[in-house]
Design a protein around this motif. Sequence first.
Motif, short mmCIF file in Angstrom:
data_model
loop_
_atom_site.label_atom_id
_atom_site.label_comp_id
_atom_site.label_asym_id
_atom_site.label_seq_id
_atom_site.Cartn_x
_atom_site.Cartn_y
_atom_site.Cartn_z
N ALA A 1 35.62 -65.06 2.01
CA ALA A 1 35.59 -66.51 2.17
C ALA A 1 36.93 -67.17 1.86
CB ALA A 1 34.49 -67.11 1.30
N ARG A 2 37.78 -66.52 1.10
CA ARG A 2 39.06 -67.13 0.72
C ARG A 2 40.13 -67.00 1.79
NH1 ARG A 2 39.60 -65.44 -5.71
NH2 ARG A 2 37.50 -66.11 -6.31
N GLY A 3 39.81 -66.27 2.86
CA GLY A 3 40.74 -66.18 3.99
C GLY A 3 42.03 -65.48 3.63
N GLY A 4 43.11 -65.88 4.33
CA GLY A 4 44.41 -65.28 4.08
C GLY A 4 44.67 -64.06 4.94
N SER A 5 45.79 -63.44 4.70
CA SER A 5 46.20 -62.29 5.49
C SER A 5 45.42 -61.04 5.08
CB SER A 5 47.69 -62.02 5.28
OG SER A 5 47.92 -61.60 3.94
N ARG A 6 45.60 -59.96 5.84
CA ARG A 6 44.96 -58.70 5.48
C ARG A 6 45.49 -58.21 4.13
NH1 ARG A 6 45.59 -55.83 11.31
NH2 ARG A 6 47.50 -57.06 11.17
N GLU A 7 46.78 -58.41 3.89
CA GLU A 7 47.35 -58.02 2.59
C GLU A 7 46.68 -58.79 1.45
OE1 GLU A 7 49.05 -58.68 5.25
OE2 GLU A 7 50.35 -56.95 5.65
N ASP A 8 46.41 -60.08 1.67
CA ASP A 8 45.72 -60.87 0.65
C ASP A 8 44.33 -60.31 0.37
OD1 ASP A 8 47.87 -62.61 0.44
OD2 ASP A 8 47.05 -64.02 1.93
N ARG A 9 43.62 -59.94 1.44
CA ARG A 9 42.28 -59.38 1.26
C ARG A 9 42.32 -58.05 0.51
NH1 ARG A 9 40.16 -59.28 7.12
NH2 ARG A 9 42.25 -60.03 7.60
N ILE A 10 43.32 -57.23 0.83
CA ILE A 10 43.45 -55.94 0.12
C ILE A 10 43.66 -56.18 -1.36
CG2 ILE A 10 44.93 -53.92 -0.17
CD1 ILE A 10 45.41 -54.01 2.87
N GLU A 11 44.55 -57.11 -1.71
CA GLU A 11 44.82 -57.40 -3.12
C GLU A 11 43.57 -57.93 -3.83
OE1 GLU A 11 47.39 -56.87 -5.00
OE2 GLU A 11 48.70 -56.05 -3.45
N ARG A 12 42.84 -58.85 -3.18
CA ARG A 12 41.65 -59.41 -3.80
C ARG A 12 40.56 -58.35 -3.96
NH1 ARG A 12 42.81 -64.07 -0.51
NH2 ARG A 12 41.20 -63.43 0.98
N LEU A 13 40.44 -57.49 -2.95
CA LEU A 13 39.43 -56.44 -3.03
C LEU A 13 39.76 -55.45 -4.14
CD1 LEU A 13 36.92 -55.01 -2.02
CD2 LEU A 13 38.32 -53.92 -0.24
N VAL B 1 44.09 -47.75 3.30
CA VAL B 1 43.83 -49.01 4.00
C VAL B 1 45.05 -49.36 4.83
CG1 VAL B 1 43.05 -51.39 3.77
CG2 VAL B 1 42.49 -49.74 2.00
N ARG B 2 44.81 -49.86 6.01
CA ARG B 2 45.90 -50.23 6.92
C ARG B 2 45.92 -51.73 7.14
NH1 ARG B 2 47.09 -46.79 12.38
NH2 ARG B 2 49.14 -47.62 12.85
N ALA B 3 47.12 -52.29 7.08
CA ALA B 3 47.32 -53.71 7.38
C ALA B 3 48.51 -53.81 8.31
CB ALA B 3 47.55 -54.51 6.11
N GLY B 4 48.24 -53.89 9.61
CA GLY B 4 49.33 -53.89 10.58
C GLY B 4 50.05 -52.55 10.57
N LEU B 5 51.35 -52.58 10.37
CA LEU B 5 52.13 -51.34 10.33
C LEU B 5 52.20 -50.75 8.92
CD1 LEU B 5 55.12 -52.35 12.65
CD2 LEU B 5 53.08 -51.01 13.23
N ARG B 6 51.66 -51.45 7.95
CA ARG B 6 51.74 -50.98 6.56
C ARG B 6 50.46 -50.25 6.17
NH1 ARG B 6 54.09 -55.38 2.50
NH2 ARG B 6 54.42 -53.44 1.35
N ARG B 7 50.63 -49.20 5.41
CA ARG B 7 49.50 -48.43 4.90
C ARG B 7 49.50 -48.49 3.38
NH1 ARG B 7 47.42 -44.69 8.75
NH2 ARG B 7 48.65 -44.68 10.68
N TYR B 8 48.33 -48.65 2.80
CA TYR B 8 48.18 -48.69 1.35
C TYR B 8 47.25 -47.56 0.92
CZ TYR B 8 49.91 -53.49 1.84
OH TYR B 8 50.65 -54.59 2.14
#
Length: 378
Positions: free
Chosen positions: A60-72, A151-158
């Motif tokens: 619900a807080r939206g944001g980029s995929r990186e933001d979601r990864i950090e929050r998760l 986890v993948r966010a665009g070209l970046r992998r975590y």
Amino acid sequence: MYALALAAALAASPAAEPAAALPPPPTLPTVQAVQHIPGIDEVLEIPPDLRAMLQERVIARGGSREDRIERLAAMVLEAGGLALEYDNDRTRTVAETWRDRRANCLSFTLVFVALARAAGLEARVQEVGEVLAWYRDAGVIYGASHVNAGVRAGLRRYTLDVERNILAMRDRPRAIGDIRALAHFRNNRGAELMAAGDLEGARAQLEAALEADPEFVPALNNLGVLEQRAGNLDASAAALRAAWRLQPAHTATLSNLVNLYQRSGQAELAADFVARLEQVRRSDPFAQFVLALGCEEAGNYACAVTHYRNAIRLHGGQHAFHFGLARAYFLSGHPDLARREMARAAKLGDTDRVRAMYRRKLEHLEHWPGNGHALHAR
């Protein structure tokens, strides 16, 4: 960035040394519960209240995929989130983990992957292969399979990994499909039931793991151990030799084949597999590292130096190998060589925390007037 890891397949025998003599087959109860064997959808199913938490705190807080990864990652790992306690006694589904608030490394990874996908992220279980892990109560554990979450966010992998006791990984993480992850899950369940003495339940889980992935070596190895404990030596040989053909350098399987042929009185085959096991160990950096630790514990620092150097020659990119060599050099009275290897360990450290630890030890070495106890902390 958060790091979330996991040690998945429970090898039936540690690969650091040949497996100990097997106990006599246990007496099985007359009636055993029928094993429930979940499929991948059930393993990854998110219960409604956990899904509601995910929606509120991550989606619900939206944001980029990186933001979601950090929050998760914060939701899974930090205080005030899932509040999971580490429990290595049982591998749980996502729903069971949420219900019990307890998880081993594999369950942590499954939870993260399931939640990441529900949050619209591309996430998969990753397989690392064998690792060296250090636990103060059990010493070095060598030969355990390890998995973590990618986890993948665009070209970046975590990569997210909750296991902090790993000293070295044999391979870089490799993404695997859900069916292979299911084989890990069922193999873990089988090993846990075998340890509890439920051989029939364990057999059902291990056979289900091989149904998911017929070439899953940890399950073949564990099935071979189970059949030995049940007294089914021909079935044990079939499972272990299948594992050996698929992965000839798998040390746990080789150790278990040695035990099998010694137990069955087949001295020639036992000697053949002893020779194969020793040949693998001579060319295996992890085995050389474990031998070095043994020499060091015995106070034979020249022997430790030899095996640490062998480990580095075979796999020079592992910071733990250089740290061990620095310690052995220092304890044998060669502080200049110890400083050189500590500097290399600091350069190779894979996290800021590890690099900082080595830098502190290097600084201490440069001013150290006394004995070698300062290098013993791992």
